[in-house]
Design a protein around this motif. Sequence first.
Motif, short mmCIF file in Angstrom:
data_model
loop_
_atom_site.label_atom_id
_atom_site.label_comp_id
_atom_site.label_asym_id
_atom_site.label_seq_id
_atom_site.Cartn_x
_atom_site.Cartn_y
_atom_site.Cartn_z
N VAL A 227 8.40 -27.84 62.14
CA VAL A 227 8.07 -28.07 60.73
C VAL A 227 7.63 -29.49 60.44
O VAL A 227 7.11 -29.77 59.37
N ILE A 228 7.80 -30.38 61.41
CA ILE A 228 7.46 -31.78 61.16
C ILE A 228 5.96 -31.92 60.86
O ILE A 228 5.52 -32.86 60.22
N GLY A 229 5.19 -30.93 61.32
CA GLY A 229 3.75 -30.95 61.08
C GLY A 229 3.39 -30.92 59.61
O GLY A 229 2.31 -31.36 59.22
N VAL A 230 4.30 -30.43 58.78
CA VAL A 230 4.05 -30.37 57.35
C VAL A 230 3.69 -31.75 56.81
O VAL A 230 2.87 -31.90 55.92
N VAL A 231 4.30 -32.79 57.38
CA VAL A 231 4.03 -34.14 56.89
C VAL A 231 3.23 -34.96 57.91
O VAL A 231 3.24 -36.17 57.86
N GLY A 232 2.57 -34.30 58.86
CA GLY A 232 1.66 -35.04 59.72
C GLY A 232 2.06 -35.14 61.17
O GLY A 232 1.49 -35.92 61.91
N GLY A 233 3.03 -34.33 61.60
CA GLY A 233 3.50 -34.44 62.97
C GLY A 233 2.89 -33.47 63.97
O GLY A 233 3.32 -33.40 65.10
N VAL A 252 -0.13 -16.89 57.58
CA VAL A 252 1.23 -17.45 57.48
C VAL A 252 2.14 -16.60 58.35
O VAL A 252 2.97 -17.12 59.11
N ALA A 253 1.96 -15.27 58.25
CA ALA A 253 2.80 -14.35 59.02
C ALA A 253 2.65 -14.60 60.51
O ALA A 253 3.64 -14.64 61.25
N THR A 254 1.41 -14.79 60.98
CA THR A 254 1.18 -15.02 62.41
C THR A 254 1.92 -16.28 62.86
O THR A 254 2.62 -16.28 63.88
N VAL A 255 1.75 -17.35 62.08
CA VAL A 255 2.37 -18.61 62.46
C VAL A 255 3.90 -18.48 62.46
O VAL A 255 4.59 -18.94 63.37
N LEU A 256 4.42 -17.79 61.42
CA LEU A 256 5.87 -17.60 61.35
C LEU A 256 6.39 -16.83 62.55
O LEU A 256 7.45 -17.15 63.10
N LEU A 257 5.64 -15.79 62.96
CA LEU A 257 6.09 -15.00 64.11
C LEU A 257 6.10 -15.87 65.37
O LEU A 257 7.05 -15.80 66.17
N ALA A 258 5.07 -16.71 65.52
CA ALA A 258 5.03 -17.61 66.69
C ALA A 258 6.23 -18.55 66.66
O ALA A 258 6.92 -18.76 67.67
N LEU A 259 6.51 -19.06 65.45
CA LEU A 259 7.64 -19.97 65.26
C LEU A 259 8.95 -19.30 65.66
O LEU A 259 9.77 -19.87 66.39
N LEU A 260 9.10 -18.07 65.16
CA LEU A 260 10.33 -17.34 65.42
C LEU A 260 10.48 -17.07 66.91
O LEU A 260 11.57 -17.18 67.47
N ALA A 261 9.36 -16.72 67.55
CA ALA A 261 9.40 -16.45 68.99
C ALA A 261 9.90 -17.69 69.74
O ALA A 261 10.77 -17.60 70.60
N VAL A 262 9.37 -18.85 69.38
CA VAL A 262 9.76 -20.08 70.06
C VAL A 262 11.24 -20.38 69.85
O VAL A 262 11.99 -20.61 70.79
N VAL A 429 12.19 -25.24 56.23
CA VAL A 429 10.96 -25.40 55.44
C VAL A 429 10.18 -24.09 55.42
O VAL A 429 9.62 -23.70 54.40
N ALA A 430 10.22 -23.37 56.54
CA ALA A 430 9.53 -22.09 56.59
C ALA A 430 10.22 -21.09 55.67
O ALA A 430 9.56 -20.30 54.98
N TRP A 431 11.56 -21.11 55.63
CA TRP A 431 12.29 -20.24 54.71
C TRP A 431 11.89 -20.55 53.27
O TRP A 431 11.70 -19.65 52.46
N VAL A 432 11.78 -21.86 52.97
CA VAL A 432 11.39 -22.24 51.61
C VAL A 432 10.03 -21.62 51.28
O VAL A 432 9.85 -21.06 50.21
N ILE A 433 9.12 -21.70 52.23
CA ILE A 433 7.78 -21.16 52.00
C ILE A 433 7.85 -19.66 51.74
O ILE A 433 7.23 -19.14 50.82
N VAL A 434 8.64 -18.97 52.55
CA VAL A 434 8.78 -17.52 52.37
C VAL A 434 9.39 -17.21 51.00
O VAL A 434 8.89 -16.39 50.24
N LEU A 435 10.47 -17.93 50.66
CA LEU A 435 11.19 -17.63 49.42
C LEU A 435 10.43 -18.08 48.18
O LEU A 435 10.59 -17.50 47.10
N ALA A 436 9.59 -19.13 48.35
CA ALA A 436 8.83 -19.63 47.20
C ALA A 436 7.83 -18.59 46.74
O ALA A 436 7.40 -18.61 45.59
N VAL A 437 7.47 -17.67 47.62
CA VAL A 437 6.56 -16.61 47.22
C VAL A 437 7.22 -15.77 46.13
O VAL A 437 6.59 -15.36 45.16
N PHE A 438 8.51 -15.58 46.26
CA PHE A 438 9.24 -14.75 45.31
C PHE A 438 9.68 -15.58 44.09
O PHE A 438 9.49 -15.19 42.96
#
Lengths: 568, 303
Positions: A227-233, A252-262, A429-438
Motif C-alpha cells: 500500500v505504500i505505493g499510494v503515496v509514491g512508493g 481494482v478487483a484484479t489488483v486486490l486479488l493479486a494483493l491478496l494472493a501475495v 488502505v485496501a479495506w478502506v477503498i473497498v468500504l468507501a464504495v459503500f
Amino acid sequence: MTEACPTPLRGPRRFGPWWIAALAVASMAALSWNLEALSGWNGFAAAWDRLRTYVGAFTAPDLSWPMLALCSTLTLETLSVAVLGVACGLMLGYPLALGACRCLVVGEEPAPRPVRWLQVGVLEACRFTLDVLRGVPDIAWAIVLANLTGVNAITGVLAIGISTAGIFGKVLSEQWDNVDPARYAAVRSSGATRSQTFFYAVQPLAARATLSFLLMRTECAVRNASVIGVVGGGGLGAQLWDEYTDGSWSRVATVLLALLAVTATTDLVSNLVRQRLRVDPNHPRRQGAIDRSRQGWRRVQVLGSVLALVAAAAWSLTPAMVAVAAELQRIDWEFAAPYTLGLFTPDLSPAALGSALRHAVVPVAIGLLATVAGAALAALLVYPASVAFQLEPHRFLGENPPTHTRILRGLALVATRGLALVWRGVPEVAWVIVLAVFFRMGVTPCVLAVALHSAGVLHRVFTETVDNLDYRRLERTGGTCRAQVFMYGALPRVWPDWRTYAFFQFEVNVRLGIALGVVGAGGLGHMFKMNLDWRQHGGAATYLWAMIVLTIAIDRLSRWLQLTRLRC
Amino acid sequence: MLRSTLFVAAALTALALPSCTESKAEAPKELRFTVIPDFNKAKLVENCATLSQLLQKKLGVPVTYVPSNDYTMAVNALIANKVDFAWLGGKTTVDALDAGKGEAMVLATRDIDLDFKTYFIANKKLVDEGKLKKVDKLADLKGLAKDFTFTFGDKNSTSGHLMPRFFLTEAGIDPNKSWKGECGYQASGGHGATLKAVASGATDIGALNFSYWEKASAEDKAAAPVIFVTPGYVDYAWVGHARVGKETLAKITEAFTKLDKNNADDKAILDAWSAKEKFQVADGKLWDSIRKVRDSLPPGFLQ
C-alpha cells in the motif's frame, strides 16, 4: 530469600472492562461519523447499488493479458520492496537495539558515576531514536521521502526500512531484556564480560522469539509494501489507488486479488516456518526432536536462501536505485536542506500545539474502537477455528465423534481461518477503498477497515495461544462438554496473553489511524499532509512530532500497565 | 584498492560538480518536466510520452517526464531542481512562484486558462424530479443545501476545490457545514471521481473542472447535468525555473506557443491538454487573484 529476587514477578495491572467500555463510548463521541451516505432508504439503496456494482466487478475482474502482466510485475516489485525494506530495517534496527538493550549497555555490576551516566545516555538516546523511527507511520515517511527521492520503489524501501527498524529495534531490545537473568547467571558467574554474556547467552536464549518476530515483521512489510505505493512508493499500491480514483472497479478487483494472493501466501509460509520455531518442547503438535548433528548445515541453507532472496530483491530494484541516485545528485540543497530541517523544527505556538492535541484524538479513537471491535470479533471466532477443540478434542475429552461431525468441524475450521486470512490479508488502505464504495470516504470506512484488519491479525494469535495450550491442562476439566472446557479451561489461561496482544494491536492501530488520516479519516495524518500541501513545514513538523509523542505515550502506558511483549 | 577507487570517484565528482553549475548558462543536455496528477494516471503517462517526443524534436535535447504522486510533489520537484518545467494548476502555480523566490516563472498557458470555470453538476434524477434546477447564482442553492450531499476534488485542485469553495463561501454557503452531512472531497486528483459519484447518484451535487466535464462521455454528461457555471478565473500553466537559463526557458515557451492546430502532431498535444486553439504567453501577475483565494484559506480549513 526475598533479596535474591530483585524484581518480583507481578501480573499486569488490572484495568476492568468498564474502563474500556467507557473509553470506547468516548471514542465514538469524538469521531464524526460519515453515515449520511446511508441516511434514509434512498441513500441506503444507492449505497447498496454501488456495492453491487463493486461485487459485480469482483466476480468479473479484468483478467486481460496486459493487466495480468502488469500485476505480476508489480507483485514482484512489491515483494522486492518488502524484502529489501526488512533487510534495511534489520541493518539499521539491530545496532540501535543493541544500544537500547539495558542488559548489554548498562548491566547490573557497579560502575563509576560518569560511566553510568554515559551508559544511560547511550541507552536513552537509542531508545528515543527508535521511538522516532517507529512513531512516524511508514506512509508519512514515504510522503516526506518521496519529495527527495521521487516516485520510486526505493522510496518504499526506505520508508518501510525506517519504520521496520523502529519496531524491530524496540521489540528486539525488549526480548533481550525480558530474558530471565537466572537463565544466564551461570555464564556471568564464570567471569564473562557484559558483552560476552550478551552474545553467548542472552541473544541465543531469545533467538527463537526474535526469529519468530522477524518473520511476522516480514509479513507486515509485505502488506505495507503493497500500500505504500499510494503515496509514491511503487508496487501494487500505486496501481490500486490509481484504479480506485479512476473508478475502474474491475481493475481494482484484479489488483486486490493479486494483493491478496501475495499476502496470503506470505502468511501461510510464515505460519509454516513459525511452527518450527516453537519454544515449548512439550507442545502437543511439536515436530520431532531436532537433529543437532544437522543443525549447522540447516543454518547454512537458511542463511544462504535468505541472502539469495535479498540479493534477488536488490538486483530487481537496481534500475530504481540508479534512478534515485540520479535524483539525489540533481537535487538543489537550497530546497532540500530547509525542507528536511523544517520537518525537525516544529511550530510550538500554543495554537499549533492545541490543534495537534485536538487532532491526536482522532487516531486514538480510531485505534481504540477498532481494537475493541476487532478483538471481540476475533475472540468470537477462535472456538470454531481451534485445532485443539475442533480436530483433536478426543485427545483430552475422550469423546469419539462420528465421521460426519468431524468433517463438519473441519470445514468450520477451514472456513473461519480462511475468513480471518482474508481479513488480515487485504491491507488496511485496501479495506478502506473497498468500504468507501459503500460508506463513502471518511471515518466510518476507516474504523471498519482497521477493525476488520485487526480482527484478522488477532484471530491468528488468539487461536495460536489456545492451540499452544498443553492438552494435559485441559484434561483436568474433562467430563464437561467441549464448549465448557473452552470457556472455563482454556479461556482463563489464554486471557492474559490475549490482553497483551490486543494492547499491542492498539498501538499498531493508532499508527494506522494516523496513516489513514492521510487517505481520508482526518486527524493527525490529515493535518500533516495539509500543512505540507500548504507549504507550512513548521506546522507539518508539529503534527509529525505529535505522532511521535503519541507513540511514546502509548508505549509508556503499556509499560506502566505491565503488559509485557509477545512471547511467541 | 576499493578505498582508492572511492577516493578517485569522490575527487571526480568534486571536479564535476562546479563544472555543472558553470555550464548552466549553456544549453542543458537534457530537460525534465512533471505534471500534476489531476486525472487518470495511465492516460497522463501516455500524454506526457507524446509531449516528450514532440519537444525533443523541437528543442533538440532529450526531454524526460518525471512522475509526481501528488500536487505538492510537482511543485517541490520544480523548486528542488528535479525538473526544469512543470504543468501546474492555479494554486500550485502560485505555490511555485512563491517558493521559487523570483526564479520560477510562468512560461505559457492554454487559451482556456485565462477564463477557466468550475461546473456544479447534479444527479440527473434530481433534476428530472424538479428537486434541483439550473441556477444563475450560487446563493439560490443556499436554502436547498441542507437537503443534498456535495462532493468536490482534491483540496489542492484549484478548479475542483479551491474555487468552488471560494464561490460557495462568497454565496453564504459553508462548504463544510451547510450541506447534508459532512462534505466529501476526492482524496486524490479525481475530477473523474467527482463526475462518477454524481452520475451514479452516490452524491447529489458535485463541483469539477469544466474542461474535464466537456470531454467526458456523453453518457456521463447526461447523467450529471450542469446546474451552475462559476465566473471565470485563471488556472493551469507551464511554470519553468530560471536555473536552466532564460534562453532555454524562452525556447520552451516558444515551443508551446507555436503549437499549431493544423499540424497533426501539434494537434495531438493541444487536444491531450484540452487547449481550445493554442498555448499562449501569460504574465505571472494574473495569478495574484488565485494567491488571494489560497491565502484566505488556512491549512486547517477542512476540519
